[in-house]
Design an enzyme around this catalytic site. Structure first.
Site, PDB file in Angstrom:
ATOM      1  N   ASP A 216       1.392   7.531  -7.996  1.00 29.50           N
ATOM      2  CA  ASP A 216       0.115   8.237  -8.112  1.00 29.50           C
ATOM      3  C   ASP A 216      -0.802   7.412  -8.991  1.00 29.50           C
ATOM      4  O   ASP A 216      -0.514   7.208 -10.183  1.00 29.50           O
ATOM      5  CB  ASP A 216       0.323   9.631  -8.713  1.00 29.50           C
ATOM      6  CG  ASP A 216      -0.971  10.415  -8.789  1.00 29.50           C
ATOM      7  OD1 ASP A 216      -1.407  10.932  -7.750  1.00 29.50           O
ATOM      8  OD2 ASP A 216      -1.548  10.494  -9.891  1.00 29.50           O
ATOM      9  N   GLU A 308      -0.760   7.165  -1.676  1.00 27.83           N
ATOM     10  CA  GLU A 308      -1.751   8.027  -1.042  1.00 27.83           C
ATOM     11  C   GLU A 308      -2.783   7.187  -0.289  1.00 27.83           C
ATOM     12  O   GLU A 308      -3.076   6.048  -0.663  1.00 27.83           O
ATOM     13  CB  GLU A 308      -2.467   8.884  -2.081  1.00 27.83           C
ATOM     14  CG  GLU A 308      -1.608   9.951  -2.712  1.00 27.83           C
ATOM     15  CD  GLU A 308      -2.378  10.756  -3.733  1.00 27.83           C
ATOM     16  OE1 GLU A 308      -2.645  11.939  -3.485  1.00 27.83           O
ATOM     17  OE2 GLU A 308      -2.722  10.194  -4.782  1.00 27.83           O
ATOM     18  N   ASP A 390       0.106  14.022 -13.070  1.00 30.77           N
ATOM     19  CA  ASP A 390       0.319  12.811 -12.276  1.00 30.77           C
ATOM     20  C   ASP A 390       1.786  12.635 -11.906  1.00 30.77           C
ATOM     21  O   ASP A 390       2.096  12.181 -10.797  1.00 30.77           O
ATOM     22  CB  ASP A 390      -0.186  11.590 -13.039  1.00 30.77           C
ATOM     23  CG  ASP A 390      -1.683  11.662 -13.317  1.00 30.77           C
ATOM     24  OD1 ASP A 390      -2.391  12.305 -12.522  1.00 30.77           O
ATOM     25  OD2 ASP A 390      -2.136  11.080 -14.320  1.00 30.77           O
TER      26      ASP A 390
END
Length: 467
Positions: A216, A308, A390
């Site tokens: 992340d 992501e 996170d």
């Protein structure tokens, strides 16, 4: 595995060699501008004839924008357009013509909707005051000298490297690499040569092939891994802002150029601009070095990496965070992981852009209806889990690795709740992906802060993947 790889080295040039390279860069710029003027003249003539009501069949014939056609036109006219053309290598003129052909194609594809990236404008004329001098060589003698301290380029001869090229030389001597092209460019006051090589890479495997890690990325911390490791954000630009502002103010106080009035800049202004460019180049080099070290370590260690699919271009529209996002380097990190995982025998999984990794509880799978950016600790109202925001998102990303087995080759993996927007009311029927709390059952997991309206169906093996 055969792949393309680039090697970039700083050059230590003599004044004579620097003048020769600048001459070749100027020849490339001249060919670009000459061909662009030819294209603009024909386009303007055809537009004027249409305004007179002339039928399309009788208009001035259009000219081709392809690179081979531009080369043929240049070769036919270079004796009169540039009588000095034998002083430079043919690669200099080909550099400018190829750049124009690529720019025109990008502009045309952007207008016709064939280009998915940001819209491209019509090419503009190149100026030696605004364009970084560069020239690219694709033919002729391009080699690394046996002393591994010099590179040989057509018409430029033997150029000294600032550092040893032993890694590239070893591959060339072993026959596992073949030089395709070389480009010389000035950046931040220094000259660099970039050698494009076709490399035969040996099959490799990560140190932990079965390891799965979710990453992340953020601004407070550059990366938080699902293993619990936190990579701090070095903030190179933020730390250098004061010096950059001082150098910028110093340059603004010097006598700058006024080309419309025919006034060139002063020598002090040129030196101040060089100092500012060197400071910006240092920031970029520090950022590039840190990202390469991080991505190389991750690709060589873990067998599966999950990231992501961030809309970085859209995130940069936030005027409050744009500078910090650009300073972190989200896009280069994703790009480097893409090819480094392939080089090291691992795999990269990209989560769907709309997957709510931060809103989803990594313990029970409950999804929050709202999670503000200021909430740095995730508190689950369903199971009572509390952990760093996170780290929770990184664990959810790691849990998507098992889902990629059933969706291999189908693009980004959509996890639970990966609809375009997390709703406040109503039911959203989605599949419960790995990473949920109860295995082998069909149940109802509530939206946190709302009624228990989400019904999920368990599929396959469930449970949080521990790494």
């Amino acid at each position: 595995m055969r792949t393309l790889q680039g090697y970039r080295y700083a050059l230590d040039l003599t004044p004579r060699q620097e003048r020769a390279i600048l001459q070749h860069a100027g020849a490339a710029r001249f060919a670009f501008n000459w061909s662009l003027a030819r294209v603009v003249a024909v386009m303007g003539q055809r537009a004027a004839e249409r305004s007179y009501g002339i039928p399309d069949a009788e208009l001035t014939p259009a000219i081709s924008w392809s690179y081979p056609a531009m080369r043929r036109a240049w070769n036919a006219a270079k004796a009169t357009a540039a009588p000095w053309w034998p002083e430079c290598s043919k690669e200099a003129y080909n550099t400018g013509l190829e750049a124009l052909a690529r720019a025109l194609k990008n502009w045309s594809d952007s207008r016709l909707g064939k280009r998915r990236d940001r819209p491209m404008g019509f090419p503009r004329y190149k100026s030696r005051h605004r364009t970084a001098p560069s020239v690219r060589y694709t033919t002729g003698p391009i080699r690394i000298e046996p002393d591994r301290r010099h590179v040989v380029l057509p018409r430029l001869g033997r150029l000294k490297l600032h550092e040893s090229a032993r890694k590239l030389a070893r591959r060339l001597e072993a026959g596992t690499a073949r030089i395709l092209s070389a480009a010389v460019r000035r950046n931040g006051g220094r000259w660099y040569v970039s050698v494009c090589v076709e490399v035969e890479r040996a099959e490799r495997a990560p140190a932990r092939p079965r390891s799965v890690v979710g990453i992340d990325v953020g601004i407070t911390n550059l990366a938080v891994l699902s293993t619990g490791e936190v990579v701090a954000n070095p903030r190179h630009l933020q730390r250098s802002l004061q010096r950059l502002r001082t150098l910028g103010r110093g340059m603004s106080r010097k006598s700058g150029p006024a080309w419309a009035a025919g006034r060139p800049p002063s020598n002090r202004w040129r030196r101040a601009r060089g100092r500012l460019a060197a400071a910006h180049a240092r920031v970029a080099n520090l950022r590039r070095d840190g990202l390469h070290k991080l991505t190389s370590r991750l690709a060589r260690t873990h067998g599966t990496i999950v990231v992501e699919d961030l809309n970085v271009a859209g995130m940069l529209s936030n005027r409050r965070l744009a500078r910090h996002i650009a300073d972190a380097g989200f896009a280069p990190l994703r790009r480097q992981l893409t090819y480094k995982t392939e080089w090291n025998g691992g795999r990269l999984i990209v989560a769907d852009r709309w997957y709510p990794s931060s809103k989803t509880c990594s313990g029970c799978g409950a999804v929050k209806t709202k999670l503000t950016l200021s909430e740095r600790t995730y508190a689950c109202e369903a199971c009572g889990l509390r952990l760093d925001r996170d780290l929770n998102a990184a664990r959810n990303l790691a849990a998507l690795a098992a889902a990629a087995v059933s969706t291999a080759g189908s693009g980004p993996v959509s996890g639970r709740g990966a609809d375009r927007k997390t709703p406040n009311l109503g039911q959203v029927a989605v599949k419960r992906q790995p990473g949920t709390a109860q295995a082998g059952k069909t149940g109802t997991v509530p939206l946190q802060g709302g009624p228990p309206s989400h019904t999920f169906e368990e599929v396959g093996e469930t449970g949080l993947i521990r790494v």
